[in-house]
Design a protein around this motif. Structure first.
Motif: not given
Length: 193
Positions: A1-27
């Motif tokens: 499980x990975x966690x990101x607090x910002x849009x930019x952190x989320x993009x950096x995580x997503x670019x280097x890994x494969x995930x089964x699912x993403x849980x997001x907040x709108x804000x």
């Protein structure tokens, strides 16, 4: 499980890994969760669940409009959330026959390969080698095992030199200095990392 607090952190995580699912907040502090959902869905077929305090009907509908598979509003029941996740994963549109690490995408059903979202033509022999390596990710496939498996599929490579030539051609097409997938174990075989 990975966690990101910002849009930019989320993009950096997503670019280097494969995930089964993403849980997001709108804000998000540096962007919009809806746009991040759209960004994810443009690159991957993983399911997205919004978990947000934004509970207006319009917010929920926007979540679905941007590609969310489900939308849960806060406060929420942890028991219900923990039941929803396996249900979402079970109806997941991401097929087992698609490999996607954010750089390299292989659709084994369609027989297509993309490198950095650009089509990458490969030969039928390279395709079969690629498929075998990905199917056995993290496992050493010895030269003889790989040659035998390929022979059974109609690929008539006679020796490990012919195999090495095909793998080298494949590597030139799908790898860069920063993104290496195939590891050669000297004198033994190959591993898909």
């Amino acid at each position: 499980m990975y966690s990101a607090r910002t849009y930019k952190e989320g993009q950096a995580l997503a670019l280097g890994r494969t995930f089964d699912m993403a849980v997001l907040d709108v804000n998000l502090p540096d962007g919009d969760g809806y746009e991040f959902c759209r960004w994810i869905k443009a690159r991957s077929a993983i399911p997205v669940l919004f978990l947000s305090a934004r509970d207006l009907e319009e917010d929920v509908l926007n979540g679905y409009e941007y590609g969310a598979d489900d939308y849960v509003t806060k406060p929420f029941s942890m028991k219900i959330l923990l039941k929803k996740i396996p249900v979402i994963l079970s109806r997941e549109t991401k097929r087992a026959d698609v490999y996607d690490d954010g750089f390299l995408k292989i659709d084994f059903e369609l027989g297509t390969v993309q490198v950095e979202e650009k089509n990458c033509p490969i030969t039928p022999t390279e395709y079969r080698i690629l498929k075998k390596l990905v199917e056995h990710k993290g496992q050493l496939l010895t030269y003889s095992v790989l040659l035998d498996v390929l022979w059974e599929e109609g690929v008539q490579l006679l020796d490990k030199h012919a195999l090495a030539v095909n793998i080298n051609r494949l590597r030139k097409k799908i790898e860069t200095q920063e993104h290496s997938c195939i590891s050669n174990v000297y004198g033994m075989g190959y591993i898909w990392k």
